[in-house]
Enzyme design. Structure first.
Site, mmCIF file in Angstrom:
data_model
loop_
_atom_site.group_PDB
_atom_site.id
_atom_site.type_symbol
_atom_site.label_atom_id
_atom_site.label_comp_id
_atom_site.label_asym_id
_atom_site.label_seq_id
_atom_site.Cartn_x
_atom_site.Cartn_y
_atom_site.Cartn_z
ATOM 1 N N ASP A 468 0.848 -1.184 0.000
ATOM 2 C CA ASP A 468 0.000 0.000 0.000
ATOM 3 C C ASP A 468 0.889 1.242 0.000
ATOM 4 O OD1 ASP A 468 -1.790 2.053 0.521
ATOM 5 O OD2 ASP A 468 -2.974 0.882 1.944
ATOM 6 N N HIS A 469 0.823 2.003 -1.086
ATOM 7 C CA HIS A 469 1.713 3.156 -1.224
ATOM 8 C C HIS A 469 1.345 4.296 -0.268
ATOM 9 C CE1 HIS A 469 4.901 5.320 -2.869
ATOM 10 N NE2 HIS A 469 4.438 5.642 -4.063
ATOM 11 N N ARG A 470 0.167 4.273 0.311
ATOM 12 C CA ARG A 470 -0.195 5.280 1.312
ATOM 13 C C ARG A 470 0.626 5.123 2.581
ATOM 14 N NH1 ARG A 470 -6.450 4.069 1.881
ATOM 15 N NH2 ARG A 470 -5.496 2.006 2.069
ATOM 16 N N ILE A 472 3.639 2.795 2.624
ATOM 17 C CA ILE A 472 5.019 2.357 2.356
ATOM 18 C C ILE A 472 5.524 2.995 1.073
ATOM 19 C CG2 ILE A 472 6.478 0.350 1.893
ATOM 20 C CD1 ILE A 472 4.282 -1.278 3.430
#
Length: 498
Positions: A468-470, A472
């Site tokens: 999850d780019h939010r 990591i």
């Protein structure tokens, strides 16, 4: 007294399931923890136990019904109900006697009140009659005065009109016309202003009552707060979330592709989706829509790990398990999650927090005839590889037999999906919320590699990490995956660093 037995939460994130089988009948006597029904969801197929002992009074569900958490399965009658009924009858007799005495007293009070009321009404009517007469005489005098005033006014108006006709000039007519135009213009402006004020007041009245925090949450979720209906005086955060969920489901359904009539090109057959497959489709669609995925790839040379597996396979069999690369990866990932705590966390965007977990539970994706299920290895960091391999074997068999319990599906912090036994070179698994990452494992292949500046044969294992780019960033993602790859290649060095 009837006892309601309700649907518990069968797995983490699962709010509904389908009844696969009803295991009891009305009139049956059941014990506490005895299985009542079997249900299927996207994550599990389990039997729901009874929360109490007693006799089945009424069954509220049937096979094929969709049930939600908190729905009543059936009602039970307690075994000592007859004794309670005798006590209730005795209490009813006492209550009836008390009620009879109260009724007599109430009837007496009512008669006294009616007599008092009748006297008051009689006095009131006499008073009103006198006032009416006085008012009538006063009204007649007022009417005579009004008539005299009216006659006088008419005479004065006639005299004024005669004088006005004789004295009027063209200039006076023009002034009156201009004055009339100005008055009409001012009247129209006033009407427009009144209308704007009225509309403003009306809109303010229609604004739903909600705190600034609730309105902010609605904006973040893209919800029009004016469309939310609630039975309470104020809109709550739960109302906003429920509306957003409902709106999302309807949006997903409305964007589904409309299919043509395939039978025009040949023979077709229709099969209904299983409850697990249907729920899986909804959950992965939701995850794909909400989570900005990033995919990272790496390769590990596992010749040393394969040698270790072959040497200790007999020990694992004696313990009732099977030593696999998945069991070793569970242990390695458990250590990695200690090294990289952001991967062992969840995001709470509503309260702008990151929840870091001090325990390590790892889910293992298992392919079954009914769909994908993910049992969880609890406290993986505290277990040996031998214990982990035995537990994976047992949980995988339970999943295929449809015997997983709800607790065995809950609490996962990180997941592993190994498709190496089937094939493939790489794939990108979808993150399972509220987790923030998942590791994908493909089939290992023999390849020529360089070791110590010399060409040699090696076994290469493809790895893929979805996160999850939010939560990591890319640099953190590749460090985490690189650590896992290096631990596979040299586990002793990884343990030394950990």
């Amino acid at each position: 007294m009837a006892i309601e037995v309700k649907i518990p939460q069968v797995a983490e994130g699962v709010e509904s399931a389908t009844v696969a089988e009803v295991l009891v009948s009305e009139g049956d006597k059941v014990e506490k923890d005895q299985s009542l029904i079997s249900v299927e969801s996207d994550k599990t197929s389990v039997e729901i136990p009874s929360s109490d002992s007693g006799t089945v009074e009424e069954i509220k569900v049937s096979e094929g019904d969709e049930v939600k958490v908190g729905d009543v399965i059936l009602t039970l009658t307690e075994t000592d109900s007859e004794e309670k009924e005798d006590e209730d009858e005795g209490e009813d007799e006492v209550e009836n006697e008390t009620e009879s005495e109260n009724d007599d007293k109430a009837e007496k009070d009512s008669k006294e009140k009616d007599e008092s009321k009748s006297e008051e009404e009689s006095e009131k009517k006499d008073k009103e009659s006198k006032e009416s007469k006085e008012d009538t005489g006063s009204d007649e005098k007022e009417e005579e005065v009004e008539e005299e005033k009216s006659d006088k006014t008419e005479k004065e108006e006639k005299g004024k009109e005669k004088k006005k006709k004789s004295a009027e000039s063209e200039e006076e007519k023009e002034e009156e016309a201009e004055e009339k135009t100005e008055k009409e213009s001012e009247k129209k402006k006033q009407e427009k202003s009144d209308k704007k004020e009225s509309d403003k007041e009306k809109n303010e009245e229609n604004l739903p009552a909600a705190s600034p925090g609730v309105r902010r949450l609605a904006r973040e979720l893209g919800v029009d707060i004016h469309k939310i209906k609630t039975e309470n005086d104020r809109i709550s955060k739960e109302d906003v979330k429920a509306f957003a969920k409902k709106d999302e489901e309807s949006s997903t359904e409305s964007t589904s592709t409309s299919l043509p009539d395939f039978s025009q090109w040949g023979e077709t057959e229709e099969k209904k989706l299983s409850s697990i497959r249907s729920a899986t489709a909804k959950n992965v669609s939701k995850a794909w829509k909400e989570i900005p995925h990033v995919f990272q790839f790496e390769e590990a040379e596992i010749s040393g790990i394969q040698k270790y597996i072959n040497e200790h396979q007999e020990k694992a069999k004696d313990a009732g398990g099977k030593l696999t690369i998945t069991a070793i990866l569970v242990k390695i990932c458990a250590t990695a999650l200690r090294q990289f705590p952001k991967f062992n966390a969840s995001i709470d965007f509503e309260n702008q927090k990151m929840i870091l977990k001090k325990y390590i539970n790892i889910g293992i994706a298992v392919d079954t005839d009914k769909g994908l299920l993910v049992p969880v290895i609890k406290n993986a960091d505290r277990k040996s590889i031998l214990e982990i391999s035995t537990e994976i074997t047992a949980l995988a068999q339970k999943a295929r037999d449809g015997e997983l319990k709800p607790d065995e599906m809950k609490g996962g912090n990180f997941s592993i999906s190994n498709l190496g036994g089937i094939g493939g070179t790489n794939f990108t698994p979808i993150v399972l919320p509220p987790q923030v990452a998942i590791l994908g494992v493909s089939r290992a292949q023999k390849r020529p590699i360089f070791k110590n500046d010399a060409l040699d044969a090696g076994t290469i294992l493809p790895l893929s990490l979805s996160y999850d780019h939010r939560q990591i960033d890319g640099a953190e993602g590749i460090r985490f995956l690189k650590w896992i790859a290096q631990a596979l290649e040299d586990p002793y060095a990884a343990l030394l660093e950990a």
